[in-house]
Design a protein around this motif. Structure first.
Motif, PDB file in Angstrom:
ATOM      1  N   GLU A   1      90.231  54.357  23.740  1.00  0.00           N
ATOM      2  CA  GLU A   1      90.999  53.212  24.226  1.00  0.00           C
ATOM      3  C   GLU A   1      90.909  52.015  23.292  1.00  0.00           C
ATOM      4  OE1 GLU A   1      90.107  52.369  28.317  1.00  0.00           O
ATOM      5  OE2 GLU A   1      90.124  54.491  28.869  1.00  0.00           O
ATOM      6  N   GLU A   2      90.128  52.136  22.218  1.00  0.00           N
ATOM      7  CA  GLU A   2      90.037  51.080  21.210  1.00  0.00           C
ATOM      8  C   GLU A   2      90.820  51.487  19.976  1.00  0.00           C
ATOM      9  OE1 GLU A   2      88.533  48.212  21.793  1.00  0.00           O
ATOM     10  OE2 GLU A   2      87.933  48.917  23.796  1.00  0.00           O
ATOM     11  N   TRP A   3      91.488  50.524  19.344  1.00  0.00           N
ATOM     12  CA  TRP A   3      92.240  50.816  18.128  1.00  0.00           C
ATOM     13  C   TRP A   3      91.306  51.338  17.042  1.00  0.00           C
ATOM     14  CZ3 TRP A   3      97.238  51.355  17.788  1.00  0.00           C
ATOM     15  CH2 TRP A   3      98.098  50.629  18.623  1.00  0.00           C
ATOM     16  N   GLN A   4      91.731  52.413  16.369  1.00  0.00           N
ATOM     17  CA  GLN A   4      91.019  52.946  15.220  1.00  0.00           C
ATOM     18  C   GLN A   4      92.025  53.298  14.139  1.00  0.00           C
ATOM     19  OE1 GLN A   4      89.037  56.091  17.713  1.00  0.00           O
ATOM     20  NE2 GLN A   4      87.324  55.628  16.376  1.00  0.00           N
TER      21      GLN A   4
ATOM     22  N   GLY B   1      95.925  42.118  15.998  1.00  0.00           N
ATOM     23  CA  GLY B   1      96.028  41.214  14.864  1.00  0.00           C
ATOM     24  C   GLY B   1      97.440  40.666  14.776  1.00  0.00           C
ATOM     25  N   GLN B   2      98.096  40.863  13.623  1.00  0.00           N
ATOM     26  CA  GLN B   2      99.467  40.407  13.436  1.00  0.00           C
ATOM     27  C   GLN B   2     100.495  41.419  13.933  1.00  0.00           C
ATOM     28  OE1 GLN B   2      99.788  39.404   9.272  1.00  0.00           O
ATOM     29  NE2 GLN B   2      98.816  37.414   9.567  1.00  0.00           N
ATOM     30  N   SER B   3     100.042  42.597  14.338  1.00  0.00           N
ATOM     31  CA  SER B   3     100.960  43.623  14.807  1.00  0.00           C
ATOM     32  C   SER B   3     101.283  43.407  16.278  1.00  0.00           C
ATOM     33  CB  SER B   3     100.342  45.012  14.619  1.00  0.00           C
ATOM     34  OG  SER B   3     101.229  46.010  15.080  1.00  0.00           O
ATOM     35  N   LYS B   4     102.573  43.318  16.585  1.00  0.00           N
ATOM     36  CA  LYS B   4     103.005  43.041  17.954  1.00  0.00           C
ATOM     37  C   LYS B   4     103.666  44.234  18.635  1.00  0.00           C
ATOM     38  CE  LYS B   4     103.734  38.123  16.966  1.00  0.00           C
ATOM     39  NZ  LYS B   4     104.712  37.003  16.960  1.00  0.00           N
TER      40      LYS B   4
ATOM     41  N   TYR C   1      99.305  55.513  21.522  1.00  0.00           N
ATOM     42  CA  TYR C   1      99.928  54.479  20.693  1.00  0.00           C
ATOM     43  C   TYR C   1      99.686  54.813  19.219  1.00  0.00           C
ATOM     44  CZ  TYR C   1      99.744  51.349  24.841  1.00  0.00           C
ATOM     45  OH  TYR C   1      99.874  50.769  26.086  1.00  0.00           O
ATOM     46  N   ILE C   2     100.713  54.619  18.374  1.00  0.00           N
ATOM     47  CA  ILE C   2     100.611  54.773  16.921  1.00  0.00           C
ATOM     48  C   ILE C   2     101.181  53.518  16.277  1.00  0.00           C
ATOM     49  CG2 ILE C   2     101.287  56.111  14.893  1.00  0.00           C
ATOM     50  CD1 ILE C   2      99.446  57.659  16.755  1.00  0.00           C
ATOM     51  N   ASP C   3     100.479  52.996  15.271  1.00  0.00           N
ATOM     52  CA  ASP C   3     100.942  51.764  14.625  1.00  0.00           C
ATOM     53  C   ASP C   3     100.674  51.820  13.130  1.00  0.00           C
ATOM     54  OD1 ASP C   3     102.100  49.262  14.504  1.00  0.00           O
ATOM     55  OD2 ASP C   3     100.312  48.182  15.172  1.00  0.00           O
ATOM     56  N   ASP C   4     101.467  51.068  12.382  1.00  0.00           N
ATOM     57  CA  ASP C   4     101.302  50.889  10.925  1.00  0.00           C
ATOM     58  C   ASP C   4     101.045  52.223  10.228  1.00  0.00           C
ATOM     59  OD1 ASP C   4     101.761  48.224  11.194  1.00  0.00           O
ATOM     60  OD2 ASP C   4      99.693  47.591  10.922  1.00  0.00           O
ATOM     61  N   LEU C   5     102.025  53.104  10.300  1.00  0.00           N
ATOM     62  CA  LEU C   5     101.941  54.436   9.693  1.00  0.00           C
ATOM     63  C   LEU C   5     102.414  54.373   8.251  1.00  0.00           C
ATOM     64  CD1 LEU C   5     101.652  57.541   9.862  1.00  0.00           C
ATOM     65  CD2 LEU C   5     103.925  57.586  10.908  1.00  0.00           C
ATOM     66  N   ALA C   6     101.596  54.888   7.335  1.00  0.00           N
ATOM     67  CA  ALA C   6     101.910  54.755   5.902  1.00  0.00           C
ATOM     68  C   ALA C   6     101.404  55.952   5.112  1.00  0.00           C
ATOM     69  CB  ALA C   6     101.292  53.469   5.346  1.00  0.00           C
ATOM     70  N   PHE C   7     102.008  56.189   3.945  1.00  0.00           N
ATOM     71  CA  PHE C   7     101.415  57.050   2.943  1.00  0.00           C
ATOM     72  C   PHE C   7     100.345  56.240   2.220  1.00  0.00           C
ATOM     73  CE2 PHE C   7     105.790  59.014   2.960  1.00  0.00           C
ATOM     74  CZ  PHE C   7     105.387  60.262   3.426  1.00  0.00           C
ATOM     75  N   TYR C   8      99.353  56.944   1.650  1.00  0.00           N
ATOM     76  CA  TYR C   8      98.326  56.203   0.901  1.00  0.00           C
ATOM     77  C   TYR C   8      97.930  56.961  -0.342  1.00  0.00           C
ATOM     78  CZ  TYR C   8      94.406  59.259   2.092  1.00  0.00           C
ATOM     79  OH  TYR C   8      93.550  60.341   2.181  1.00  0.00           O
ATOM     80  N   ASN C   9      97.374  56.212  -1.297  1.00  0.00           N
ATOM     81  CA  ASN C   9      96.740  56.759  -2.487  1.00  0.00           C
ATOM     82  C   ASN C   9      95.301  56.268  -2.560  1.00  0.00           C
ATOM     83  OD1 ASN C   9      98.657  58.379  -3.769  1.00  0.00           O
ATOM     84  ND2 ASN C   9      99.734  56.567  -4.529  1.00  0.00           N
TER      85      ASN C   9
ATOM     86  N   GLY D   1      88.043  58.527  12.020  1.00  0.00           N
ATOM     87  CA  GLY D   1      88.659  57.244  12.308  1.00  0.00           C
ATOM     88  C   GLY D   1      87.716  56.124  11.954  1.00  0.00           C
ATOM     89  N   SER D   2      88.272  54.959  11.666  1.00  0.00           N
ATOM     90  CA  SER D   2      87.446  53.782  11.427  1.00  0.00           C
ATOM     91  C   SER D   2      87.888  52.700  12.384  1.00  0.00           C
ATOM     92  CB  SER D   2      87.597  53.292   9.977  1.00  0.00           C
ATOM     93  OG  SER D   2      88.900  52.886   9.712  1.00  0.00           O
ATOM     94  N   THR D   3      86.953  52.075  13.059  1.00  0.00           N
ATOM     95  CA  THR D   3      87.306  51.048  14.026  1.00  0.00           C
ATOM     96  C   THR D   3      87.583  49.738  13.321  1.00  0.00           C
ATOM     97  OG1 THR D   3      84.966  50.540  14.332  1.00  0.00           O
ATOM     98  CG2 THR D   3      85.948  52.083  15.863  1.00  0.00           C
ATOM     99  N   GLU D   4      88.347  48.864  14.013  1.00  0.00           N
ATOM    100  CA  GLU D   4      88.631  47.554  13.449  1.00  0.00           C
ATOM    101  C   GLU D   4      87.315  46.788  13.294  1.00  0.00           C
ATOM    102  OE1 GLU D   4      92.696  45.769  14.566  1.00  0.00           O
ATOM    103  OE2 GLU D   4      91.900  46.545  16.438  1.00  0.00           O
ATOM    104  N   PRO D   5      87.233  45.762  12.439  1.00  0.00           N
ATOM    105  CA  PRO D   5      88.353  45.270  11.641  1.00  0.00           C
ATOM    106  C   PRO D   5      88.545  46.036  10.350  1.00  0.00           C
ATOM    107  CG  PRO D   5      86.451  43.900  11.282  1.00  0.00           C
ATOM    108  CD  PRO D   5      86.042  44.926  12.315  1.00  0.00           C
ATOM    109  N   SER D   6      89.733  45.949   9.789  1.00  0.00           N
ATOM    110  CA  SER D   6      90.044  46.499   8.484  1.00  0.00           C
ATOM    111  C   SER D   6      90.858  45.452   7.757  1.00  0.00           C
ATOM    112  CB  SER D   6      90.848  47.788   8.632  1.00  0.00           C
ATOM    113  OG  SER D   6      91.320  48.216   7.382  1.00  0.00           O
ATOM    114  N   THR D   7      90.628  45.272   6.462  1.00  0.00           N
ATOM    115  CA  THR D   7      91.337  44.231   5.734  1.00  0.00           C
ATOM    116  C   THR D   7      92.597  44.784   5.128  1.00  0.00           C
ATOM    117  OG1 THR D   7      90.094  44.725   3.727  1.00  0.00           O
ATOM    118  CG2 THR D   7      89.199  43.037   5.181  1.00  0.00           C
ATOM    119  N   SER D   8      93.681  44.035   5.246  1.00  0.00           N
ATOM    120  CA  SER D   8      94.927  44.461   4.620  1.00  0.00           C
ATOM    121  C   SER D   8      95.751  43.244   4.264  1.00  0.00           C
ATOM    122  CB  SER D   8      95.737  45.364   5.564  1.00  0.00           C
ATOM    123  OG  SER D   8      96.112  44.655   6.716  1.00  0.00           O
TER     124      SER D   8
END
Length: 279
Positions: A224-227, A136-139, A271-279, A48-55
């Motif tokens: 308990e921290e977003w990763q 961030g922008q995710s509610k 909690y699960i958020d912003d689930l995506a496929f990636y390349n 896992g990588s902790t915030e912040p992450s740029t998108s």
């Protein structure tokens, strides 16, 4: 945009080392029957990588550029569900059509929220949870919480392609794997795994029946921290408790379900958020 509240998904979950089956459902009107698989304790761990992450969103078709994962660098994402429309459907894009559902080991007296809908009535659809504070922008995020399960535990997730009551395979071979953000609530179990099924690990594939052993990866370091977790398909392994898939690697050309599981725990809140496929 996700579909409006419609459709129904029902999951029958084969317990690890247990003859009992759990089941769950999601959705409003319509029906879509699915079958999922349980897991043992996977030996593999994720990074896992902790915030912040740029998108930054680059197109209206849910394609996103992001920096994610341990040394992951820039990646192209195909959003499966960002949960922001609050409904129970994944994003209707790329031929995908699915609905979130919950399931568990049916321990007497235990509770899971949102509750499973094993009969497929649509009366208790999966609902997204408002984030306070926002990430961030995710509610909103997908969340399941409760307590008291003493068997293999609980799960929640969705089928990637389920229409008119039939679960069919989805071709994800254009992608390297999946990525998502995750955390647990205060005092909740920090043991969780992500599970993905294919023809060798899903009952509709004809290889397994009640001991379908999904391809999986434990979420090492969930807290308990977003990763942000980045899971390559190549890193997924079967749990080793159920029917062998007959191959050493998941068939990404024919994926059925993506699910998250928490094993036996006094309390759980994931909690699960912003689930995506990636390349």
């Amino acid at each position: 945009m996700n579909l409006a509240l419609c459709g129904l998904a029902v999951a029958a979950f084969a317990a690890c080392g247990d003859d009992s089956d759990g089941s769950g459902g999601a959705g409003g009107g319509g029906t879509s029957t699915t079958t999922s698989s349980g897991s043992g304790s996977p030996s593999a761990t994720s990074t896992g990588s902790t915030e912040p992450s740029t998108s930054s969103t680059t197109t209206a078709a849910s394609t996103t550029s992001a920096t994610t994962g341990a040394g992951g660098g820039p990646q192209t994402l195909e959003m499966i569900d960002d949960m922001e429309d609050e409904d129970n459907a994944i994003e209707a894009a790329g031929g995908r059509l699915g609905y979130w559902y919950t399931f568990n080991d049916k321990t007497e007296g235990a509770t899971q929220n949102p509750p499973p809908d094993p009969e497929g009535t649509g009366e208790t659809p999966f609902t997204m949870t408002a984030l306070e504070p926002a990430r961030g922008q995710s509610k909103y995020a997908a969340r399941s919480w409760g307590e008291g399960f003493t068997g293999w535990g609980i799960g929640f997730g969705f089928d990637l392609k389920s229409e008119d009551g039939d679960k069919t395979p989805y071709d994800a071979s254009a992608y390297t794997g999946i990525t998502f953000w995750a955390k647990v609530g205060p005092g909740a179990s920090t043991t969780a795994s992500v599970l993905i099924t294919d023809p060798g690990t899903d009952t509709v594939g004809g290889v397994c029946t009640d001991e379908c052993d999904a391809w999986q990866k434990s979420l090492a370091g969930i807290s308990e921290e977003w990763q942000q977790f980045t899971i390559p398909f190549a890193d997924l392994k079967q749990g080793g408790w159920g029917t062998p898939a007959g191959t050493t690697q998941i068939d990404a050309t024919k994926l059925y379900s993506i699910q998250f599981q928490v094993g036996m725990a006094e309390s759980f809140d994931i909690y699960i958020d912003d689930l995506a496929f990636y390349n």
